[in-house]
Motif scaffolding. Structure first.
Motif, PDB file in Angstrom:
ATOM      1  N   ALA A  59       9.248 -21.172  73.530  1.00  0.00           N
ATOM      2  CA  ALA A  59      10.446 -22.019  73.372  1.00  0.00           C
ATOM      3  C   ALA A  59      10.174 -22.990  72.228  1.00  0.00           C
ATOM      4  CB  ALA A  59      10.726 -22.767  74.668  1.00  0.00           C
ATOM      5  N   ASP A  60      10.407 -22.506  71.006  1.00  0.00           N
ATOM      6  CA  ASP A  60      10.180 -23.314  69.795  1.00  0.00           C
ATOM      7  C   ASP A  60      11.515 -23.980  69.465  1.00  0.00           C
ATOM      8  OD1 ASP A  60       9.080 -24.369  67.527  1.00  0.00           O
ATOM      9  OD2 ASP A  60       9.083 -22.505  66.381  1.00  0.00           O
ATOM     10  N   VAL A  61      11.810 -25.022  70.227  1.00  0.00           N
ATOM     11  CA  VAL A  61      13.181 -25.537  70.324  1.00  0.00           C
ATOM     12  C   VAL A  61      13.634 -26.306  69.079  1.00  0.00           C
ATOM     13  CG1 VAL A  61      13.096 -25.702  72.840  1.00  0.00           C
ATOM     14  CG2 VAL A  61      12.248 -27.615  71.455  1.00  0.00           C
TER      15      VAL A  61
ATOM     16  N   ALA B  44      13.981 -18.138  67.499  1.00  0.00           N
ATOM     17  CA  ALA B  44      12.981 -17.399  66.715  1.00  0.00           C
ATOM     18  C   ALA B  44      13.038 -17.593  65.205  1.00  0.00           C
ATOM     19  CB  ALA B  44      13.115 -15.908  67.022  1.00  0.00           C
ATOM     20  N   ALA B  45      14.213 -17.912  64.667  1.00  0.00           N
ATOM     21  CA  ALA B  45      14.361 -17.865  63.205  1.00  0.00           C
ATOM     22  C   ALA B  45      13.633 -19.013  62.506  1.00  0.00           C
ATOM     23  CB  ALA B  45      15.845 -17.921  62.848  1.00  0.00           C
ATOM     24  N   PRO B  46      13.072 -18.763  61.329  1.00  0.00           N
ATOM     25  CA  PRO B  46      13.136 -17.526  60.536  1.00  0.00           C
ATOM     26  C   PRO B  46      12.119 -16.455  60.937  1.00  0.00           C
ATOM     27  CG  PRO B  46      11.980 -19.222  59.312  1.00  0.00           C
ATOM     28  CD  PRO B  46      12.420 -19.858  60.599  1.00  0.00           C
ATOM     29  N   GLY B  47      11.342 -16.693  61.975  1.00  0.00           N
ATOM     30  CA  GLY B  47      10.535 -15.598  62.501  1.00  0.00           C
ATOM     31  C   GLY B  47       9.050 -15.677  62.219  1.00  0.00           C
ATOM     32  N   GLY B  48       8.584 -16.811  61.738  1.00  0.00           N
ATOM     33  CA  GLY B  48       7.144 -16.939  61.452  1.00  0.00           C
ATOM     34  C   GLY B  48       6.312 -16.726  62.710  1.00  0.00           C
ATOM     35  N   LYS B  49       6.706 -17.374  63.802  1.00  0.00           N
ATOM     36  CA  LYS B  49       5.909 -17.250  65.028  1.00  0.00           C
ATOM     37  C   LYS B  49       6.159 -15.893  65.683  1.00  0.00           C
ATOM     38  CE  LYS B  49       5.857 -22.261  65.607  1.00  0.00           C
ATOM     39  NZ  LYS B  49       7.035 -22.658  64.790  1.00  0.00           N
ATOM     40  N   THR B  50       7.371 -15.362  65.524  1.00  0.00           N
ATOM     41  CA  THR B  50       7.663 -14.013  66.043  1.00  0.00           C
ATOM     42  C   THR B  50       6.671 -13.013  65.450  1.00  0.00           C
ATOM     43  OG1 THR B  50       9.975 -14.652  65.657  1.00  0.00           O
ATOM     44  CG2 THR B  50       9.601 -12.424  66.460  1.00  0.00           C
TER      45      THR B  50
ATOM     46  N   LEU C  24      15.462 -14.183  69.921  1.00  0.00           N
ATOM     47  CA  LEU C  24      16.837 -14.681  69.890  1.00  0.00           C
ATOM     48  C   LEU C  24      16.960 -15.804  68.880  1.00  0.00           C
ATOM     49  CD1 LEU C  24      17.491 -15.264  73.713  1.00  0.00           C
ATOM     50  CD2 LEU C  24      17.939 -13.180  72.396  1.00  0.00           C
ATOM     51  N   ASP C  25      18.123 -15.890  68.265  1.00  0.00           N
ATOM     52  CA  ASP C  25      18.479 -17.113  67.550  1.00  0.00           C
ATOM     53  C   ASP C  25      19.993 -17.236  67.593  1.00  0.00           C
ATOM     54  OD1 ASP C  25      16.748 -19.152  65.640  1.00  0.00           O
ATOM     55  OD2 ASP C  25      18.893 -19.156  65.184  1.00  0.00           O
ATOM     56  N   THR C  26      20.443 -18.454  67.728  1.00  0.00           N
ATOM     57  CA  THR C  26      21.881 -18.680  67.877  1.00  0.00           C
ATOM     58  C   THR C  26      22.643 -18.542  66.559  1.00  0.00           C
ATOM     59  OG1 THR C  26      23.433 -20.210  68.882  1.00  0.00           O
ATOM     60  CG2 THR C  26      21.756 -21.194  67.547  1.00  0.00           C
TER      61      THR C  26
ATOM     62  N   ALA D 281      22.996 -15.883  60.594  1.00  0.00           N
ATOM     63  CA  ALA D 281      22.331 -15.729  59.283  1.00  0.00           C
ATOM     64  C   ALA D 281      20.820 -15.906  59.456  1.00  0.00           C
ATOM     65  CB  ALA D 281      22.878 -16.752  58.297  1.00  0.00           C
ATOM     66  N   ARG D 282      20.445 -16.852  60.302  1.00  0.00           N
ATOM     67  CA  ARG D 282      19.012 -17.080  60.529  1.00  0.00           C
ATOM     68  C   ARG D 282      18.395 -15.921  61.323  1.00  0.00           C
ATOM     69  NH1 ARG D 282      16.682 -21.876  59.425  1.00  0.00           N
ATOM     70  NH2 ARG D 282      15.350 -21.871  61.270  1.00  0.00           N
ATOM     71  N   ALA D 283      19.164 -15.344  62.261  1.00  0.00           N
ATOM     72  CA  ALA D 283      18.642 -14.197  63.025  1.00  0.00           C
ATOM     73  C   ALA D 283      18.365 -13.026  62.073  1.00  0.00           C
ATOM     74  CB  ALA D 283      19.632 -13.794  64.111  1.00  0.00           C
TER      75      ALA D 283
ATOM     76  N   ALA E 132      22.017 -14.885  69.771  1.00  0.00           N
ATOM     77  CA  ALA E 132      22.549 -15.406  71.033  1.00  0.00           C
ATOM     78  C   ALA E 132      22.029 -16.816  71.261  1.00  0.00           C
ATOM     79  CB  ALA E 132      22.121 -14.516  72.204  1.00  0.00           C
ATOM     80  N   ASP E 133      22.831 -17.586  71.985  1.00  0.00           N
ATOM     81  CA  ASP E 133      22.371 -18.894  72.467  1.00  0.00           C
ATOM     82  C   ASP E 133      21.503 -18.608  73.689  1.00  0.00           C
ATOM     83  OD1 ASP E 133      22.150 -21.300  73.888  1.00  0.00           O
ATOM     84  OD2 ASP E 133      24.027 -22.046  73.053  1.00  0.00           O
ATOM     85  N   CYS E 134      20.256 -18.999  73.619  1.00  0.00           N
ATOM     86  CA  CYS E 134      19.329 -18.626  74.691  1.00  0.00           C
ATOM     87  C   CYS E 134      19.735 -19.221  76.040  1.00  0.00           C
ATOM     88  CB  CYS E 134      17.893 -18.994  74.327  1.00  0.00           C
ATOM     89  SG  CYS E 134      17.614 -20.759  74.155  1.00  0.00           S
ATOM     90  N   ARG E 135      20.579 -20.265  76.026  1.00  0.00           N
ATOM     91  CA  ARG E 135      21.016 -20.880  77.291  1.00  0.00           C
ATOM     92  C   ARG E 135      22.050 -20.015  78.002  1.00  0.00           C
ATOM     93  NH1 ARG E 135      22.700 -26.404  74.357  1.00  0.00           N
ATOM     94  NH2 ARG E 135      23.558 -24.774  73.035  1.00  0.00           N
TER      95      ARG E 135
HETATM   96  C1  SAM Z   1      12.272 -24.789  65.103  1.00  0.00           C
HETATM   97  S1  SAM Z   1      13.322 -23.507  64.615  1.00  0.00           S
HETATM   98  C2  SAM Z   1      12.378 -22.096  65.105  1.00  0.00           C
HETATM   99  C3  SAM Z   1      11.292 -21.720  64.125  1.00  0.00           C
HETATM  100  C4  SAM Z   1      10.718 -20.346  64.431  1.00  0.00           C
HETATM  101  N1  SAM Z   1      10.220 -20.245  65.778  1.00  0.00           N
HETATM  102  C5  SAM Z   1       9.605 -19.945  63.475  1.00  0.00           C
HETATM  103  O1  SAM Z   1       8.444 -20.144  63.766  1.00  0.00           O
HETATM  104  O2  SAM Z   1       9.921 -19.415  62.400  1.00  0.00           O
HETATM  105  C6  SAM Z   1      14.541 -23.557  65.864  1.00  0.00           C
HETATM  106  C7  SAM Z   1      15.531 -22.408  65.817  1.00  0.00           C
HETATM  107  O3  SAM Z   1      16.293 -22.470  67.023  1.00  0.00           O
HETATM  108  C8  SAM Z   1      17.580 -21.996  66.759  1.00  0.00           C
HETATM  109  N2  SAM Z   1      18.398 -22.472  67.903  1.00  0.00           N
HETATM  110  C9  SAM Z   1      18.940 -23.681  68.107  1.00  0.00           C
HETATM  111  N3  SAM Z   1      19.544 -23.735  69.296  1.00  0.00           N
HETATM  112  C10 SAM Z   1      19.389 -22.516  69.874  1.00  0.00           C
HETATM  113  C11 SAM Z   1      19.800 -21.929  71.091  1.00  0.00           C
HETATM  114  N4  SAM Z   1      20.495 -22.643  71.971  1.00  0.00           N
HETATM  115  N5  SAM Z   1      19.468 -20.647  71.343  1.00  0.00           N
HETATM  116  C12 SAM Z   1      18.758 -19.918  70.449  1.00  0.00           C
HETATM  117  N6  SAM Z   1      18.356 -20.420  69.251  1.00  0.00           N
HETATM  118  C13 SAM Z   1      18.650 -21.705  68.977  1.00  0.00           C
HETATM  119  C14 SAM Z   1      17.913 -22.565  65.406  1.00  0.00           C
HETATM  120  O4  SAM Z   1      18.921 -21.794  64.774  1.00  0.00           O
HETATM  121  C15 SAM Z   1      16.559 -22.470  64.699  1.00  0.00           C
HETATM  122  O5  SAM Z   1      16.494 -21.275  63.961  1.00  0.00           O
END
Ligand code: SAM
Length: 441
Positions: free
Chosen positions: A335-337, A270-276, A290-292, A295-297, A316-319
């Motif tokens: 899933a904005d991976v 989710a981080a930094p949360g624009g789409k959230t 969630l964000d792993t 600081a970004r969460a 959390a790590d989404c996996r």
């Molecule tokens: C492309 S950015 C997301 C941008 C966000 N959706 C937005 O619109 O602001 C990918 C994010 O995934 C996080 N990330 C990477 N691997 C992850 C995992 N296994 N579980 C959760 N978050 C993860 C990264 O820390 C990063 O903040």
């Protein structure tokens, strides 16, 4: 670019007047040298502003312009330096020459000032031992400009200002429009805004922009495109949360997710949360973000607080489902991976030079694991939107084709009449890939 150990702290202030061009050239050279050593520009800039908090806005602006511009054009400067030097010089002098060449290229009207100031800057580092070489190289660059530019235009990396492996990949995957994709990667990014319908209507927003004399146009997905980027402090309604800065391409996520009030939604990366925030502005849903990265969460929570929005934000790590999932499936998953970010390279030009060809397979493997884990928490009949800001097929259509082939319960839904949707970077938006997957009941 070869990764070398960092040769300097990167944040020690040069002994030059802060308002001089020499100061801006040398400070930028230290930032570029950090990138050459394998660091990111974002990290180096953050350290720089902490170390020199009183840097006046005009000086900051000059350093940012030079740093982004030099890294956009990096391939060209190294080609020219290769012709003018027998071997690379010690940092930060080599990068000082890169920055000076970039400025000579973009400001030919002030060529002699640039050379003089770069030489003054060279005099203050490494005991001034490279002052003469810097002077000679830059004067030769000016004298031989016509021949050097001709040779540079005939060299692939120098002409397209991307690494050779990247150019080859884009050329193979996009035989018809590879040139425009690479060219878009070298432009200045557009600035787009998202209207928060919970706080302002489109008409009210357009009216406030007209009053502030900021020309904007409305794109088909409702994003506002500014004619020229401006500091957020000048954006009407920003502080009040009526608008947020978000690329127009990113504003398709909430639209494509097919949201409705009452849904349980997971924003898995989710981080930094624009789409959230966009999801929460679009429908009254119960959202887990969630964000792993802790600081970004935290940035997700801060962004939601600014907009007065609520979500269950977790680090959390989404996996790792056992760690964060309570067993209740989700109706919608975003899933904005993590990805190569090859579609947003004009915003982060250092990425072009920091990435390696084999990084793409590494990202694809990580994305595959994320997709596999998230599919387990999607409700039957639910939808998952897979998103990257990449233009590479391995992370996009090949990833999704492989996933769909492995999962008989996965139905690919069309977006804009296509099985998946690759937005290429252009004047209106960055490069994004979207694929909408339904879990058949
Ligand atoms: C492309 S950015 C997301 C941008 C966000 N959706 C937005 O619109 O602001 C990918 C994010 O995934 C996080 N990330 C990477 N691997 C992850 C995992 N296994 N579980 C959760 N978050 C993860 C990264 O820390 C990063 O903040």
């Amino acid at each position: 670019m070869h990764t070398r150990p960092r040769s300097h702290p990167g944040t020690a202030a040069p002994v030059l007047p802060e308002d001089s061009l020499a100061y801006a050239l040398l400070t930028t050279a230290q930032l570029v040298a950090d990138v050459v050593a394998g660091g990111t520009l974002t990290e180096s800039l953050a350290k720089l502003w902490i170390a020199r908090p009183a840097t006046p806005p005009g000086v900051r602006g000059a350093i940012l312009d030079l740093a982004y511009g030099t890294l956009r054009d990096f391939g060209r400067q190294d080609f020219i330096l290769d012709k003018l030097l027998q071997k690379p010089l010690q940092e930060p002098v080599q990068s000082l020459l890169r920055v000076a060449l970039h400025r000579l290229d973009t400001r030919p009207d002030t060529a002699h000032t640039t050379v003089d100031q770069a030489v003054s800057a060279a005099a203050t580092v490494l005991g001034g031992n490279f002052k003469g070489v810097a002077n000679g190289v830059l004067r030769n660059a000016l004298r031989q400009a016509v021949d050097l530019n001709k040779a540079a235009d005939a060299d692939m990396v120098s002409e397209f200002r991307h690494p050779a492996w990247w150019i080859r990949r884009i050329r193979t995957q996009y035989p018809d429009n590879w040139r425009s994709i690479l060219a878009a990667g070298n432009t200045h990014p557009p600035m787009a805004l998202r209207i928060n319908p919970l706080r302002a209507t489109r008409d009210e927003t357009l009216e406030s922009f007209a009053e502030a004399e900021l020309p904007v146009c409305v794109l088909p997905n409702g994003a506002l495109l500014l004619e020229r980027p401006v500091p957020v402090a000048r954006i009407p309604g920003f502080v009040e949360g009526c608008v947020s800065v978000q690329d127009a391409g990113a504003q398709y996520a909430a639209l494509h997710l097919d949201l409705a009030d009452g849904q349980r939604v997971l924003d898995a990366c989710a981080a930094p949360g624009g789409k959230t925030a966009h999801i929460l502005e679009s429908a009254d849903v119960m959202l887990t973000a969630l964000d792993t990265d802790p600081a970004r969460a935290r940035r997700v929570s801060e962004n939601l607080d600014r907009l007065g929005l609520k979500a269950n934000v977790k680090t959390a790590d989404c996996r790792d489902l056992n760690r964060w999932w309570n067993g209740r499936p989700f109706d919608r998953i975003l899933a904005d991976v993590p990805c190569s970010a090859s579609g947003v390279v004009r915003r982060n030009p250092d990425i072009k030079w920091l990435r390696r060809s084999d990084d793409i397979a590494r990202f694809a493997a990580q994305q595959k694991e994320i997709l596999e884990a998230l599919w387990q928490v999607l409700a039957p009949g639910g939808k998952m939107l897979y998103v990257t800001c990449s233009v590479f097929a391995e992370e996009n259509r090949e990833q999704i084709a492989g996933f769909a082939a492995r999962h008989p319960d996965c139905r690919r839904l069309s977006i804009a009449d296509q099985p998946d949707c690759q937005y290429l970077p252009c004047a209106e938006h960055d490069g994004f890939f979207y694929s909408l997957l339904e879990k058949t009941p």
